[in-house]
Scaffold this motif. Structure first.
Motif, PDB file in Angstrom:
ATOM      1  N   VAL A   1       0.664  -1.190   0.051  1.00  0.00           N
ATOM      2  CA  VAL A   1      -0.120   0.015   0.015  1.00  0.00           C
ATOM      3  C   VAL A   1       0.908   1.282   0.001  1.00  0.00           C
ATOM      4  O   VAL A   1       2.073   1.155   0.134  1.00  0.00           O
ATOM      5  N   ASP A   2       0.360   2.243  -0.160  1.00  0.00           N
ATOM      6  CA  ASP A   2       0.961   3.687  -0.105  1.00  0.00           C
ATOM      7  C   ASP A   2       1.746   3.881   1.306  1.00  0.00           C
ATOM      8  O   ASP A   2       1.177   3.417   2.370  1.00  0.00           O
ATOM      9  N   ASN A   3       2.902   4.214   0.995  1.00  0.00           N
ATOM     10  CA  ASN A   3       4.007   4.400   2.104  1.00  0.00           C
ATOM     11  C   ASN A   3       4.222   3.026   2.840  1.00  0.00           C
ATOM     12  O   ASN A   3       4.764   3.049   4.050  1.00  0.00           O
ATOM     13  N   GLY A   4       4.097   1.859   2.341  1.00  0.00           N
ATOM     14  CA  GLY A   4       4.297   0.526   2.712  1.00  0.00           C
ATOM     15  C   GLY A   4       5.728   0.411   2.418  1.00  0.00           C
ATOM     16  O   GLY A   4       6.422   1.095   1.513  1.00  0.00           O
ATOM     17  N   GLU A   5       6.426  -0.721   2.810  1.00  0.00           N
ATOM     18  CA  GLU A   5       7.595  -1.144   2.639  1.00  0.00           C
ATOM     19  C   GLU A   5       7.560  -1.569   1.250  1.00  0.00           C
ATOM     20  O   GLU A   5       7.093  -2.363   0.807  1.00  0.00           O
ATOM     21  N   ILE A   6       8.884  -1.125   0.516  1.00  0.00           N
ATOM     22  CA  ILE A   6       8.907  -1.603  -0.980  1.00  0.00           C
ATOM     23  C   ILE A   6       9.301  -3.053  -1.027  1.00  0.00           C
ATOM     24  O   ILE A   6       8.653  -3.991  -1.802  1.00  0.00           O
ATOM     25  N   ARG A   7      10.365  -3.479  -0.318  1.00  0.00           N
ATOM     26  CA  ARG A   7      10.657  -4.952  -0.328  1.00  0.00           C
ATOM     27  C   ARG A   7      10.037  -5.705   0.678  1.00  0.00           C
ATOM     28  O   ARG A   7      10.881  -5.979   1.860  1.00  0.00           O
ATOM     29  N   GLN A   8       8.934  -5.902   0.748  1.00  0.00           N
ATOM     30  CA  GLN A   8       8.071  -6.709   1.707  1.00  0.00           C
ATOM     31  C   GLN A   8       8.714  -7.808   1.978  1.00  0.00           C
ATOM     32  O   GLN A   8       8.530  -8.696   3.207  1.00  0.00           O
ATOM     33  N   ASN A   9       9.119  -8.744   0.942  1.00  0.00           N
ATOM     34  CA  ASN A   9       9.282  -9.979   1.167  1.00  0.00           C
ATOM     35  C   ASN A   9      10.661 -10.266   1.970  1.00  0.00           C
ATOM     36  O   ASN A   9      11.017 -11.226   2.698  1.00  0.00           O
ATOM     37  N   ASP A  10      11.507  -9.107   1.896  1.00  0.00           N
ATOM     38  CA  ASP A  10      12.805  -9.341   2.837  1.00  0.00           C
ATOM     39  C   ASP A  10      12.196  -9.097   4.317  1.00  0.00           C
ATOM     40  O   ASP A  10      12.975  -9.949   5.025  1.00  0.00           O
ATOM     41  N   THR A  11      11.322  -8.363   4.692  1.00  0.00           N
ATOM     42  CA  THR A  11      10.835  -8.415   6.018  1.00  0.00           C
ATOM     43  C   THR A  11      10.360  -9.887   6.380  1.00  0.00           C
ATOM     44  O   THR A  11      10.353 -10.313   7.661  1.00  0.00           O
ATOM     45  N   ILE A  12       9.357 -10.405   5.568  1.00  0.00           N
ATOM     46  CA  ILE A  12       8.603 -11.679   5.748  1.00  0.00           C
ATOM     47  C   ILE A  12       9.987 -12.780   6.036  1.00  0.00           C
ATOM     48  O   ILE A  12       9.948 -13.683   6.748  1.00  0.00           O
ATOM     49  N   ASP A  13      11.051 -12.633   5.099  1.00  0.00           N
ATOM     50  CA  ASP A  13      12.073 -13.748   5.259  1.00  0.00           C
ATOM     51  C   ASP A  13      12.573 -13.576   6.460  1.00  0.00           C
ATOM     52  O   ASP A  13      13.087 -14.679   7.286  1.00  0.00           O
ATOM     53  N   GLU A  14      12.938 -12.428   6.977  1.00  0.00           N
ATOM     54  CA  GLU A  14      13.564 -12.031   8.210  1.00  0.00           C
ATOM     55  C   GLU A  14      12.750 -12.650   9.400  1.00  0.00           C
ATOM     56  O   GLU A  14      13.382 -13.451  10.468  1.00  0.00           O
ATOM     57  N   LYS A  15      11.523 -12.431   9.414  1.00  0.00           N
ATOM     58  CA  LYS A  15      10.636 -13.075  10.334  1.00  0.00           C
ATOM     59  C   LYS A  15      10.608 -14.572  10.546  1.00  0.00           C
ATOM     60  O   LYS A  15      10.693 -15.241  11.537  1.00  0.00           O
ATOM     61  N   THR A  16      10.609 -15.332   9.271  1.00  0.00           N
ATOM     62  CA  THR A  16      10.363 -16.627   9.329  1.00  0.00           C
ATOM     63  C   THR A  16      12.017 -17.435   9.396  1.00  0.00           C
ATOM     64  O   THR A  16      11.753 -18.573   9.540  1.00  0.00           O
ATOM     65  N   SER A  17      13.023 -16.742   9.154  1.00  0.00           N
ATOM     66  CA  SER A  17      14.295 -17.424   8.980  1.00  0.00           C
ATOM     67  C   SER A  17      14.779 -17.856  10.143  1.00  0.00           C
ATOM     68  O   SER A  17      16.033 -18.490  10.244  1.00  0.00           O
ATOM     69  N   LEU A  18      14.359 -17.214  11.518  1.00  0.00           N
ATOM     70  CA  LEU A  18      15.033 -17.326  12.757  1.00  0.00           C
ATOM     71  C   LEU A  18      15.203 -18.969  12.888  1.00  0.00           C
ATOM     72  O   LEU A  18      16.171 -19.430  13.381  1.00  0.00           O
ATOM     73  N   ALA A  19      14.006 -19.587  12.850  1.00  0.00           N
ATOM     74  CA  ALA A  19      13.896 -21.184  13.103  1.00  0.00           C
ATOM     75  C   ALA A  19      14.864 -21.901  12.104  1.00  0.00           C
ATOM     76  O   ALA A  19      15.564 -22.789  12.818  1.00  0.00           O
ATOM     77  N   GLU A  20      15.218 -21.442  10.974  1.00  0.00           N
ATOM     78  CA  GLU A  20      16.089 -22.042  10.087  1.00  0.00           C
ATOM     79  C   GLU A  20      17.595 -21.999  10.479  1.00  0.00           C
ATOM     80  O   GLU A  20      18.322 -22.692  10.130  1.00  0.00           O
ATOM     81  N   ARG A  21      17.926 -21.105  11.271  1.00  0.00           N
ATOM     82  CA  ARG A  21      19.295 -21.095  11.796  1.00  0.00           C
ATOM     83  C   ARG A  21      19.655 -21.950  12.781  1.00  0.00           C
ATOM     84  O   ARG A  21      20.770 -22.133  13.219  1.00  0.00           O
ATOM     85  N   PHE A  22      18.702 -22.786  13.268  1.00  0.00           N
ATOM     86  CA  PHE A  22      18.872 -24.121  14.092  1.00  0.00           C
ATOM     87  C   PHE A  22      19.257 -25.165  13.271  1.00  0.00           C
ATOM     88  O   PHE A  22      18.475 -25.616  12.134  1.00  0.00           O
ATOM     89  N   GLY A  23      20.495 -25.816  13.304  1.00  0.00           N
ATOM     90  CA  GLY A  23      21.088 -26.738  12.489  1.00  0.00           C
ATOM     91  C   GLY A  23      20.155 -28.234  12.824  1.00  0.00           C
ATOM     92  O   GLY A  23      19.960 -28.948  11.711  1.00  0.00           O
ATOM     93  N   LEU A  24      19.617 -28.470  13.871  1.00  0.00           N
ATOM     94  CA  LEU A  24      18.971 -29.598  14.218  1.00  0.00           C
ATOM     95  C   LEU A  24      17.453 -29.104  14.535  1.00  0.00           C
ATOM     96  O   LEU A  24      17.292 -28.545  15.632  1.00  0.00           O
ATOM     97  N   TRP A  25      16.317 -29.523  13.876  1.00  0.00           N
ATOM     98  CA  TRP A  25      15.150 -28.878  14.040  1.00  0.00           C
ATOM     99  C   TRP A  25      13.995 -30.109  14.117  1.00  0.00           C
ATOM    100  O   TRP A  25      13.969 -30.975  13.268  1.00  0.00           O
ATOM    101  N   LEU A  26      13.768 -30.347  15.273  1.00  0.00           N
ATOM    102  CA  LEU A  26      12.543 -31.468  15.566  1.00  0.00           C
ATOM    103  C   LEU A  26      11.337 -31.334  15.944  1.00  0.00           C
ATOM    104  O   LEU A  26      11.133 -30.495  16.696  1.00  0.00           O
ATOM    105  N   SER A  27      10.350 -31.962  15.317  1.00  0.00           N
ATOM    106  CA  SER A  27       8.911 -31.466  15.721  1.00  0.00           C
ATOM    107  C   SER A  27       8.433 -32.942  16.418  1.00  0.00           C
ATOM    108  O   SER A  27       8.747 -33.975  16.522  1.00  0.00           O
ATOM    109  N   PHE A  28       7.355 -32.418  17.533  1.00  0.00           N
ATOM    110  CA  PHE A  28       6.879 -33.354  18.260  1.00  0.00           C
ATOM    111  C   PHE A  28       5.128 -33.090  18.298  1.00  0.00           C
ATOM    112  O   PHE A  28       4.760 -32.220  17.731  1.00  0.00           O
ATOM    113  N   TYR A  29       4.738 -34.428  18.150  1.00  0.00           N
ATOM    114  CA  TYR A  29       3.252 -34.562  18.013  1.00  0.00           C
ATOM    115  C   TYR A  29       2.395 -34.887  19.054  1.00  0.00           C
ATOM    116  O   TYR A  29       2.963 -35.881  20.033  1.00  0.00           O
ATOM    117  N   SER A  30       1.181 -34.691  19.292  1.00  0.00           N
ATOM    118  CA  SER A  30       0.538 -35.105  20.274  1.00  0.00           C
ATOM    119  C   SER A  30       0.368 -36.732  20.119  1.00  0.00           C
ATOM    120  O   SER A  30       0.318 -37.238  19.075  1.00  0.00           O
TER     121      SER A  30
END
Length: 285
Positions: A197-226
């Motif tokens: 939108v007007d006055n929004g961030e031009i490279r919005q995808n960069d911000t989204i990548d910044e938000k979602t990439s923190l977990a990827e910095r862990f070399g071992l990522w394990l999921s747990f289920y009910s």
């Protein structure tokens, strides 16, 4: 008393008052401990020894064998000075994420493994903690439990430095083990997927990548289920056995009723049931 002596006396009095206002240097950590919490007093952090760490055993943790084996293997590599990864455990509540980290400490403390619990709001102190332990002979796990960040949190930047390294060489005696109930540690919003939108961030995808990439910095990522019903009952039977009680039909019915009132089947609920049931039996005897 002449003027010079009066000035010296007043200066001494002023220095004494200022010394009382200055923060007291933190006490030397108790390096005989195996676990510490990072605590703050008057804005100054220090390692506070945990007198009675949780003594849970690896065998007490059921139905997460793959995750358990991976974390144990990674920890053994770390203790032997081999390459090892930071670990992120994500998924359903009460399925053993935090208990697994505590059990690993219990299993390998005799081999020099140590644990420092750091709250999310204190992650900005990670560089200070790193300097405290850099020259120690032990191997340290920085433990961050229930880790999530809000959009304006600054602690994640300090965590990124530890995970990725900086201009200073990473400490070889430190790993981060974190748990979270969310797959992405940073929040995502509907607006992230909206057109610019007007006055929004031009490279919005960069911000989204910044938000979602923190977990990827862990070399071992394990999921747990009910857990399913049979797994829940098996865990409940195990904990009942630690109280000297055998799972019979009465106990099984009580265990099912207990989880129905909680709305979840998990190792935590199974343990809570076992304590409740054992306590009731002992109260009646």
């Amino acid at each position: 008393m002449n003027t010079i002596e009066q000035l010296i006396q007043r200066a001494d009095q002023l220095i004494t008052r200022l010394e009382h206002l200055l923060p007291t240097p933190p006490a030397e950590p108790d390096w005989q401990a195996v676990a510490w919490r990072w605590v703050k007093h008057n804005g100054q952090g220090q390692l506070q020894a945990v007198g009675h760490p949780h003594q849970i055993l690896l065998d007490d943790i059921r139905f997460i064998d793959r995750q358990k084996n991976e974390v144990v293997r990674n920890t053994r590599q770390f203790l032997q000075g081999l390459p090892a990864n930071h670990v992120l455990l994500t998924g359903a509540r009460g399925t053993g994420k935090s208990s697994l980290v505590k059990a690993v400490l219990n299993a390998y403390a005799s081999q020099g493994l140590r644990l420092i619990e750091v709250e999310k709001q204190d992650l900005t102190d990670l560089p200070q903690i790193t300097q405290l332990i850099r020259n120690r002979p032990e191997k340290f796990i920085i433990f961050c439990d229930d880790l999530t960040f809000e959009a304006n949190d600054i602690g994640y930047k300090a965590l990124k430095v530890i995970l990725d390294g900086s201009i200073e060489n990473a400490s070889s005696n430190l790993l981060v083990y974190a748990t979270s109930n969310r797959k992405n540690l940073m929040p995502e919003y509907m607006s992230d997927n909206q057109p610019i939108v007007d006055n929004g961030e031009i490279r919005q995808n960069d911000t989204i990548d910044e938000k979602t990439s923190l977990a990827e910095r862990f070399g071992l990522w394990l999921s747990f289920y009910s857990f399913d019903q049979d797994e829940y009952l098996n865990i409940a039977a195990h904990w009942l056995q630690t109280f000297g009680i055998t799972m019979d039909e009465t106990a099984r019915h009580a265990a099912l009723q207990f989880y129905h009132t909680r709305g979840a089947r998990s190792g935590r609920v199974a343990y809570q049931f076992a304590k409740d049931y054992a306590g009731q039996l002992q109260l009646k005897s």
